[in-house]
Design a protein around this motif. Structure first.
Motif, PDB file in Angstrom:
ATOM      1  N   LEU A 138       0.852  -1.189   0.000  1.00 46.96           N
ATOM      2  CA  LEU A 138       0.000   0.000   0.000  1.00 46.96           C
ATOM      3  C   LEU A 138       0.887   1.238   0.000  1.00 46.96           C
ATOM      4  CD1 LEU A 138      -3.099   0.580   0.159  1.00 46.96           C
ATOM      5  CD2 LEU A 138      -2.806   0.837   2.617  1.00 46.96           C
ATOM      6  N   LYS A 139       0.739   2.069  -1.012  1.00 45.45           N
ATOM      7  CA  LYS A 139       1.491   3.326  -1.060  1.00 45.45           C
ATOM      8  C   LYS A 139       0.618   4.411  -0.452  1.00 45.45           C
ATOM      9  CE  LYS A 139       4.429   6.246  -3.959  1.00 45.45           C
ATOM     10  NZ  LYS A 139       5.451   6.350  -2.870  1.00 45.45           N
ATOM     11  N   ASP A 140       1.073   4.929   0.688  1.00 41.11           N
ATOM     12  CA  ASP A 140       0.236   5.796   1.522  1.00 41.11           C
ATOM     13  C   ASP A 140       0.368   7.261   1.110  1.00 41.11           C
ATOM     14  OD1 ASP A 140      -1.293   6.984   3.420  1.00 41.11           O
ATOM     15  OD2 ASP A 140      -0.109   6.312   5.143  1.00 41.11           O
ATOM     16  N   GLU A 141      -0.494   7.682   0.196  1.00 41.34           N
ATOM     17  CA  GLU A 141      -0.468   9.051  -0.310  1.00 41.34           C
ATOM     18  C   GLU A 141      -1.093  10.048   0.666  1.00 41.34           C
ATOM     19  OE1 GLU A 141       0.765  10.104  -3.808  1.00 41.34           O
ATOM     20  OE2 GLU A 141       1.888   8.488  -2.821  1.00 41.34           O
ATOM     21  N   SER A 142      -1.643   9.562   1.776  1.00 38.70           N
ATOM     22  CA  SER A 142      -2.239  10.468   2.762  1.00 38.70           C
ATOM     23  C   SER A 142      -1.187  11.278   3.511  1.00 38.70           C
ATOM     24  CB  SER A 142      -3.093   9.691   3.767  1.00 38.70           C
ATOM     25  OG  SER A 142      -2.292   8.939   4.665  1.00 38.70           O
ATOM     26  N   THR A 143       0.097  10.913   3.353  1.00 37.64           N
ATOM     27  CA  THR A 143       1.151  11.617   4.078  1.00 37.64           C
ATOM     28  C   THR A 143       1.663  12.858   3.353  1.00 37.64           C
ATOM     29  OG1 THR A 143       2.841  10.146   3.125  1.00 37.64           O
ATOM     30  CG2 THR A 143       1.890   9.518   5.248  1.00 37.64           C
ATOM     31  N   HIS A 144       1.090  13.191   2.198  1.00 35.04           N
ATOM     32  CA  HIS A 144       1.419  14.456   1.544  1.00 35.04           C
ATOM     33  C   HIS A 144       0.987  15.635   2.436  1.00 35.04           C
ATOM     34  CE1 HIS A 144       2.903  13.222  -2.351  1.00 35.04           C
ATOM     35  NE2 HIS A 144       1.896  12.391  -2.509  1.00 35.04           N
TER      36      HIS A 144
END
Length: 356
Positions: free
Chosen positions: A40-46
């Motif tokens: 899972l690549k967690d793009e919520s950390t942008h």
């Protein structure tokens, strides 16, 4: 417009990029899928909390370098929320006014975040009204309509330049199966799937691209029959960020190897399953992505094959506490996630999509 202002605006965006770390890629622990690993690549950390941060940065650079955005230009966007949040961030960075045209059903948390960055929300009743209303506002105020649904696939450099596909492959280099069998994404504008699909072909990777589509979206129907270009739906997608009532200009079906329809109840159930197994809450589109990735993983296992599958966590769940994570909201909307909770947990525990 002065070249000096544009040059400084580009430098501000680049400095912001240098201050931001890449997003995390982590494996989901599912022992029953021995030999098949889902990542899972967690793009919520942008900085603005979603995958759309990448798109917003690209759209601003595209607009600046094309001469469409100058000092004092009002930026206007049609959005279901996340892109507007990210564009409001970059508009504030450049000192520009920002107006988001969104359906009235957009989550209150997203509206509040747009306001936090100094943007203004302009609501329409239906999702299919955002395009014309955004264009009208831009004409009236002499502003620039970003039009993510048209420019998403061309604003991002699909050959590399730190796009999401290049990031995935760099982070996978030391894994047991560094070249994924599948990458699974949803489609909102179509820009992410276009970028990844083109990158895979350009780099010659033996990786297939699967796009998952929610209920009431027309992307899958168009992918199955390319002659149906004028497809529309009179019902909006209930999964914020993905699914569209029309075939968007940025959707490129030719780079997609497979599409799967994911019921909304399955997407909502998947969020609960992920929270239990990963310890973090995500938005609805992440649930849709996980459903597709889990089905493909089970299919690989059933054939006795090994490999890796990468999918995206598009945004965090904090924006959806009063909707997707609310049992009362689910009941009011007529969603029974119980059967899908059972099915998805069974698939995780048995490695079989059908629970055998």
């Amino acid at each position: 417009m002065t070249n000096a202002w544009v040059s400084e605006a580009v430098r501000r965006i680049e400095r912001d990029f240098q201050r931001s770390a890449d997003t995390h890629l982590f494996p989901i622990d599912l022992p029953a899928l021995a030999g098949v690993q889902i990542y899972l690549k967690d793009e919520s950390t942008h900085p603005t909390g979603s995958l759309k941060h990448r798109l917003a940065r690209s759209l601003f650079l595209y607009g600046l370098c094309n001469g469409w955005i100058g000092e004092g230009t009002t930026i206007i966007e049609s959005s279901s929320g996340s892109t507007a949040v990210s564009e409001a961030y970059f508009a504030r960075l450049l000192g520009l006014p920002f107006i988001a045209v969104m359906p009235r059903s957009t989550s209150a948390a997203k509206v509040a975040q747009i306001a936090f960055y100094g943007g203004r929300s302009h609501f329409v009743e239906r999702g299919d009204q955002v395009y014309d209303e955004a264009a009208r506002l831009a004409r009236e105020c002499g502003g620039h309509y970003m039009d993510q649904f048209t420019y998403a696939e061309r604003a991002t450099d699909w050959r590399g330049n730190n796009n999401i596909a290049e990031s995935i492959f760099q982070q996978m280099r030391a894994e047991p199966h560094p070249v994924p069998r599948w990458i699974v994404v949803g489609a909102g504008t179509g820009g992410t799937s276009a970028t990844i699909g083109r990158y895979l072909r350009y780099q010659g990777h033996d990786t297939q691209l699967c796009v998952v589509d929610p209920e009431h979206s027309v992307f899958l129907d168009h992918w199955q029959d390319r002659s149906r270009t004028g497809l529309t739906s009179d019902q909006p997608s209930r999964i914020e960020g993905i699914g569209r009532p029309r075939v968007e200009p940025s959707f490129v079906p030719g780079v997609i190897d497979r599409m799967l329809r994911v019921p909304d109840a399955a997407s909502f159930a998947a969020l609960r399953v992920l929270e239990q197994r990963v310890g973090k809450r995500f938005g609805g589109s992440t649930g849709t992505d996980f459903c597709g990735a889990l089905q493909l993983a089970c299919e690989l296992r059933a054939r006795g094959e090994a490999g890796s599958i990468v999918t995206l966590a598009c945004d965090g769940g904090e924006r959806y506490l009063d909707t997707y994570y609310s049992d009362a909201w689910l009941s009011t909307q007529g969603h029974d996630i119980g059967p899908w909770l059972d099915r998805l947990n069974a698939a995780c525990d048995s490695g079989s999509w059908y629970g055998n």
